[in-house]
Write a protein that holds these residues in place. Structure first.
Motif, PDB file in Angstrom:
ATOM      1  N   VAL A   1      43.063  -1.674  -8.597  1.00 44.32           N
ATOM      2  CA  VAL A   1      43.592  -0.761  -7.589  1.00 44.32           C
ATOM      3  C   VAL A   1      45.116  -0.813  -7.663  1.00 44.32           C
ATOM      4  CG1 VAL A   1      43.714  -0.216  -5.122  1.00 44.32           C
ATOM      5  CG2 VAL A   1      41.598  -1.142  -6.085  1.00 44.32           C
ATOM      6  N   ARG A   2      45.729   0.378  -7.685  1.00 48.34           N
ATOM      7  CA  ARG A   2      47.190   0.475  -7.629  1.00 48.34           C
ATOM      8  C   ARG A   2      47.578   0.989  -6.256  1.00 48.34           C
ATOM      9  NH1 ARG A   2      48.158   4.596 -11.821  1.00 48.34           N
ATOM     10  NH2 ARG A   2      45.958   4.991 -11.501  1.00 48.34           N
ATOM     11  N   LEU A   3      48.692   0.490  -5.738  1.00 48.15           N
ATOM     12  CA  LEU A   3      49.174   0.896  -4.418  1.00 48.15           C
ATOM     13  C   LEU A   3      50.606   1.399  -4.529  1.00 48.15           C
ATOM     14  CD1 LEU A   3      47.505  -2.109  -3.883  1.00 48.15           C
ATOM     15  CD2 LEU A   3      47.544  -1.002  -1.679  1.00 48.15           C
ATOM     16  N   VAL A   4      50.867   2.525  -3.880  1.00 45.39           N
ATOM     17  CA  VAL A   4      52.204   3.104  -3.815  1.00 45.39           C
ATOM     18  C   VAL A   4      52.675   2.993  -2.371  1.00 45.39           C
ATOM     19  CG1 VAL A   4      53.629   5.146  -4.206  1.00 45.39           C
ATOM     20  CG2 VAL A   4      51.578   4.760  -5.630  1.00 45.39           C
ATOM     21  N   PRO A   5      53.604   2.072  -2.076  1.00 48.22           N
ATOM     22  CA  PRO A   5      54.108   1.971  -0.698  1.00 48.22           C
ATOM     23  C   PRO A   5      54.976   3.191  -0.355  1.00 48.22           C
ATOM     24  CG  PRO A   5      54.630  -0.001  -1.999  1.00 48.22           C
ATOM     25  CD  PRO A   5      54.144   1.043  -2.947  1.00 48.22           C
ATOM     26  N   LEU A   6      54.590   3.891   0.701  1.00 50.50           N
ATOM     27  CA  LEU A   6      55.365   5.047   1.143  1.00 50.50           C
ATOM     28  C   LEU A   6      56.381   4.663   2.209  1.00 50.50           C
ATOM     29  CD1 LEU A   6      52.508   7.710   1.353  1.00 50.50           C
ATOM     30  CD2 LEU A   6      54.014   7.177  -0.578  1.00 50.50           C
ATOM     31  N   THR A   7      55.987   3.766   3.108  1.00 47.52           N
ATOM     32  CA  THR A   7      56.891   3.263   4.131  1.00 47.52           C
ATOM     33  C   THR A   7      56.346   1.941   4.651  1.00 47.52           C
ATOM     34  OG1 THR A   7      58.195   3.859   6.082  1.00 47.52           O
ATOM     35  CG2 THR A   7      55.845   4.408   6.131  1.00 47.52           C
ATOM     36  N   GLY A   8      57.210   1.186   5.287  1.00 45.96           N
ATOM     37  CA  GLY A   8      56.810  -0.114   5.814  1.00 45.96           C
ATOM     38  C   GLY A   8      57.991  -0.815   6.446  1.00 45.96           C
ATOM     39  N   PRO A   9      57.911  -2.143   6.561  1.00 46.84           N
ATOM     40  CA  PRO A   9      58.957  -2.887   7.264  1.00 46.84           C
ATOM     41  C   PRO A   9      60.344  -2.749   6.636  1.00 46.84           C
ATOM     42  CG  PRO A   9      57.389  -4.373   6.196  1.00 46.84           C
ATOM     43  CD  PRO A   9      56.840  -2.992   6.075  1.00 46.84           C
ATOM     44  N   ASP A  10      60.431  -2.510   5.336  1.00 45.02           N
ATOM     45  CA  ASP A  10      61.746  -2.326   4.706  1.00 45.02           C
ATOM     46  C   ASP A  10      62.454  -1.086   5.243  1.00 45.02           C
ATOM     47  OD1 ASP A  10      61.141  -4.559   3.211  1.00 45.02           O
ATOM     48  OD2 ASP A  10      60.692  -3.444   1.371  1.00 45.02           O
ATOM     49  N   ASP A  11      61.669  -0.140   5.772  1.00 49.05           N
ATOM     50  CA  ASP A  11      62.224   1.090   6.346  1.00 49.05           C
ATOM     51  C   ASP A  11      62.329   1.008   7.871  1.00 49.05           C
ATOM     52  OD1 ASP A  11      62.142   2.205   3.765  1.00 49.05           O
ATOM     53  OD2 ASP A  11      60.094   2.933   4.080  1.00 49.05           O
ATOM     54  N   LYS A  12      62.151  -0.199   8.415  1.00 46.57           N
ATOM     55  CA  LYS A  12      62.152  -0.425   9.869  1.00 46.57           C
ATOM     56  C   LYS A  12      60.982   0.265  10.545  1.00 46.57           C
ATOM     57  CE  LYS A  12      67.157  -0.797   9.903  1.00 46.57           C
ATOM     58  NZ  LYS A  12      68.400  -0.171  10.331  1.00 46.57           N
TER      59      LYS A  12
ATOM     60  N   THR B   1      54.678   0.571  10.922  1.00 46.70           N
ATOM     61  CA  THR B   1      53.450   0.935  10.227  1.00 46.70           C
ATOM     62  C   THR B   1      53.706   0.961   8.730  1.00 46.70           C
ATOM     63  OG1 THR B   1      52.851   2.334  12.104  1.00 46.70           O
ATOM     64  CG2 THR B   1      51.672   2.720  10.061  1.00 46.70           C
ATOM     65  N   SER B   2      52.757   0.440   7.956  1.00 48.71           N
ATOM     66  CA  SER B   2      52.816   0.563   6.507  1.00 48.71           C
ATOM     67  C   SER B   2      51.874   1.675   6.081  1.00 48.71           C
ATOM     68  CB  SER B   2      52.394  -0.746   5.823  1.00 48.71           C
ATOM     69  OG  SER B   2      53.400  -1.721   5.970  1.00 48.71           O
ATOM     70  N   VAL B   3      52.348   2.498   5.153  1.00 47.11           N
ATOM     71  CA  VAL B   3      51.560   3.607   4.629  1.00 47.11           C
ATOM     72  C   VAL B   3      51.600   3.507   3.105  1.00 47.11           C
ATOM     73  CG1 VAL B   3      51.257   6.113   4.552  1.00 47.11           C
ATOM     74  CG2 VAL B   3      52.190   5.040   6.617  1.00 47.11           C
ATOM     75  N   PHE B   4      50.427   3.612   2.490  1.00 46.09           N
ATOM     76  CA  PHE B   4      50.295   3.510   1.040  1.00 46.09           C
ATOM     77  C   PHE B   4      49.451   4.658   0.518  1.00 46.09           C
ATOM     78  CE2 PHE B   4      50.292  -0.740   2.852  1.00 46.09           C
ATOM     79  CZ  PHE B   4      51.224  -1.438   2.096  1.00 46.09           C
ATOM     80  N   VAL B   5      49.649   5.015  -0.745  1.00 47.42           N
ATOM     81  CA  VAL B   5      48.644   5.746  -1.501  1.00 47.42           C
ATOM     82  C   VAL B   5      47.941   4.677  -2.312  1.00 47.42           C
ATOM     83  CG1 VAL B   5      48.187   7.414  -3.332  1.00 47.42           C
ATOM     84  CG2 VAL B   5      49.953   7.910  -1.623  1.00 47.42           C
ATOM     85  N   GLU B   6      46.603   4.631  -2.229  1.00 44.18           N
ATOM     86  CA  GLU B   6      45.824   3.678  -3.027  1.00 44.18           C
ATOM     87  C   GLU B   6      45.054   4.452  -4.081  1.00 44.18           C
ATOM     88  OE1 GLU B   6      43.840   0.233  -1.457  1.00 44.18           O
ATOM     89  OE2 GLU B   6      44.748   0.570   0.509  1.00 44.18           O
ATOM     90  N   ILE B   7      45.032   3.895  -5.290  1.00 38.25           N
ATOM     91  CA  ILE B   7      44.372   4.539  -6.422  1.00 38.25           C
ATOM     92  C   ILE B   7      43.444   3.518  -7.073  1.00 38.25           C
ATOM     93  CG2 ILE B   7      44.685   5.748  -8.616  1.00 38.25           C
ATOM     94  CD1 ILE B   7      47.683   6.194  -7.625  1.00 38.25           C
ATOM     95  N   TRP B   8      42.137   3.776  -6.984  1.00 39.21           N
ATOM     96  CA  TRP B   8      41.146   2.903  -7.615  1.00 39.21           C
ATOM     97  C   TRP B   8      40.857   3.427  -9.013  1.00 39.21           C
ATOM     98  CZ3 TRP B   8      41.394   3.897  -2.539  1.00 39.21           C
ATOM     99  CH2 TRP B   8      41.138   2.871  -1.626  1.00 39.21           C
TER     100      TRP B   8
END
Length: 160
Positions: A24-35, A38-45
């Protein structure tokens, strides 16, 4: 003066595998680094890919399936999933998702609070976003970018 909004080009974002053997690959769209709380990812199996059992003791995890088919396992419960489905996993559930196709990838948008650890015994460790971004950076191919681009409007709704 108000803080300037953050705008990202999804096609320019890195993708990660948490370990070299992950499917599984994950693309972090947003998270704690952006203040963001909520963390949002695109996940690709990958075809027939499956993430290991995992749990988020302080976060409900939400999957919006964009393309493909699979099976979600949460504790003793199992359910088929497909493009257009929304799966809400309870806080603390032990879960995994398997791509049931031997030739096609499974894609989902994943949303969760920034929990402290990805396993109950890791409650004092960094959250899931940090675990992902500490992984191995990998490339997205044209097929991935086509699916992500086709759903950019949907992704933008959840990120903003």
């Amino acid at each position: 003066m108000a803080e300037k909004p953050l705008l990202k080009d999804i096609s320019a974002l890195p993708a990660y595998r948490i370990t070299p053997q992950d499917t599984v690959r994950l693309v972090p769209l947003t998270g704690p680094d952006d203040k963001s709380p909520t963390s949002v990812f695109v996940e690709i199996w990958d075809p027939e890919g499956r993430q290991p059992d995992n749990s988020h003791p302080e976060s409900v995890e939400i999957f919006v399936f964009l393309k493909g088919e699979g099976v979600a396992q949460s504790d003793e419960h199992s359910a088929p999933v497909k493009a257009g489905d929304v799966l809400v996993l309870p806080e603390g559930s032990v879960h995994h998702i398997t791509n049931t196709s031997s030739s096609e990838r499974l894609y989902a948008l994943t949303v969760m609070a920034n929990d402290l650890g990805s396993q109950p015994e890791e409650s004092d460790m960094p959250g899931f976003h940090a675990l992902v971004t500490a992984g191995i950076e990998v490339e997205l191919d044209e097929a991935d970018l086509a699916v992500i681009g086709a759903h950019a409007t949907t992704v933008a709704k959840y990120v903003s």
